[in-house]
Design an enzyme around this catalytic site. Structure first.
Site, mmCIF file in Angstrom:
data_model
loop_
_atom_site.group_PDB
_atom_site.id
_atom_site.type_symbol
_atom_site.label_atom_id
_atom_site.label_comp_id
_atom_site.label_asym_id
_atom_site.label_seq_id
_atom_site.Cartn_x
_atom_site.Cartn_y
_atom_site.Cartn_z
ATOM 1 N N PRO A 8 -19.573 -11.408 15.443
ATOM 2 C CA PRO A 8 -18.374 -12.205 15.192
ATOM 3 C C PRO A 8 -17.605 -11.653 13.999
ATOM 4 O O PRO A 8 -18.182 -11.381 12.946
ATOM 5 C CB PRO A 8 -18.950 -13.590 14.887
ATOM 6 C CG PRO A 8 -20.262 -13.613 15.608
ATOM 7 C CD PRO A 8 -20.800 -12.219 15.484
ATOM 8 N N GLU A 9 -16.315 -11.454 14.177
ATOM 9 C CA GLU A 9 -15.484 -10.936 13.089
ATOM 10 C C GLU A 9 -14.732 -12.078 12.422
ATOM 11 O O GLU A 9 -14.920 -13.243 12.776
ATOM 12 C CB GLU A 9 -14.547 -9.861 13.632
ATOM 13 C CG GLU A 9 -15.303 -8.642 14.163
ATOM 14 C CD GLU A 9 -14.438 -7.402 14.235
ATOM 15 O OE1 GLU A 9 -13.504 -7.268 13.429
ATOM 16 O OE2 GLU A 9 -14.710 -6.541 15.092
#
Length: 271
Positions: free
Chosen positions: A2-3
């Site tokens: 997840p960014e």
């Protein structure tokens, strides 16, 4: 992994459900994450009210009057708001239980994430104190990047992915921002002009803001607080499109590996 947009989506998603609520207890099913979960976590957080939910880089910060709970989603982690009626899944490692049958559930198949507690000022925590500015705040500018890049020979893509320079510009959005700015990812950071950095800073902000608005990029392991995927990946211009026509010039997009990361670009549009 997840960014920043995914983490921001989670932050905004869980905040309304738990802000102002008191943690009744914490149930730790699996303490062996990237760093061991405190054996006393339940005793520490039980009875504490969540005053605010915020984000610093990719860390979620749950502030109380006694300290801060830090959660990092690692490679495959997620937070969901559930009830006790929902079945516990194999990788549901920690529950934070609130009144009215509300549970914030931490799931992490690969266990590269972290759930940590600190009573020290949060900005002085060892994981946060040396981080660069947030890309969506006013102190992140093209001038700032230009100054930090002086005489640097590292590729500009690696430069903007360095969390000591700026936080949260992960691989997907580094690819996208450089394409939007027309900058080749392999150019030395110190060779980029001030005007180019001003454009790049704007493009980084735009790429991240667009992703946040769309609810995060759809990644294989990412779900938001309601268990639904984000919807931004279909709009990506270069990432994941190696060998396909450039959306601007129709020439074939190229790919190289940079620090073992997929780096996709257009040789004609990015100079």
């Amino acid at each position: 992994m997840p960014e920043l947009p995914e983490v921001e989506t989670v932050c905004r998603g869980v905040a309304p459900h738990i802000t102002g609520r008191i943690i009744q207890h914490a149930l730790v099913r699996q303490p062996r994450l990237r760093w061991p979960v405190s054996e006393n976590l339940n005793n520490i957080v039980s009875g504490l009210a969540i005053q605010s939910v915020s984000r610093r880089a990719k860390y979620l910060l749950f502030t109380t009057d006694k300290g801060t709970l830090l959660i990092h989603l690692g490679m495959s982690g997620s937070l969901r708001i559930v009830t006790s009626q929902q079945d516990v899944k194999t990788h549901d490692h920690i529950d934070f239980v609130f009144a009215d049958n509300i549970i914030m559930r931490y799931n992490d198949p690969r266990r590269f994430g972290a759930v940590l507690w600190t009573a020290e000022p949060i900005n002085e925590h060892k994981l946060l104190k040396d981080l660069g500015p947030e890309p969506l705040l006013a102190d992140f500018t093209g001038e700032y990047l230009h100054v930090r890049a002086k005489n640097r020979k590292v590729p500009v893509k690696s430069f903007i992915m360095d969390s000591h320079v700026v936080v949260g510009v992960g691989n997907i959005y580094a690819n996208e921002a450089l394409f939007m700015a027309g900058i080749h990812p392999l150019r030395h950071a110190g060779q980029i002009t001030l005007a180019e950095y001003e454009k790049l800073a704007d493009c980084i902000c735009t790429a991240l803001a667009n992703a946040i608005q769309q609810g995060g990029t759809t990644l294989r392991d990412f779900v938001n607080e309601a268990g639904k995927p984000g919807y931004f990946q279909q709009q990506l211009r270069v990432y994941g499109r190696t060998g396909l026509p450039c959306m601007q010039c129709q020439n074939t997009l190229q790919e190289v590996r940079l620090s073992n990361r997929s780096t996709v670009f257009c040789n004609d549009c990015q100079l």
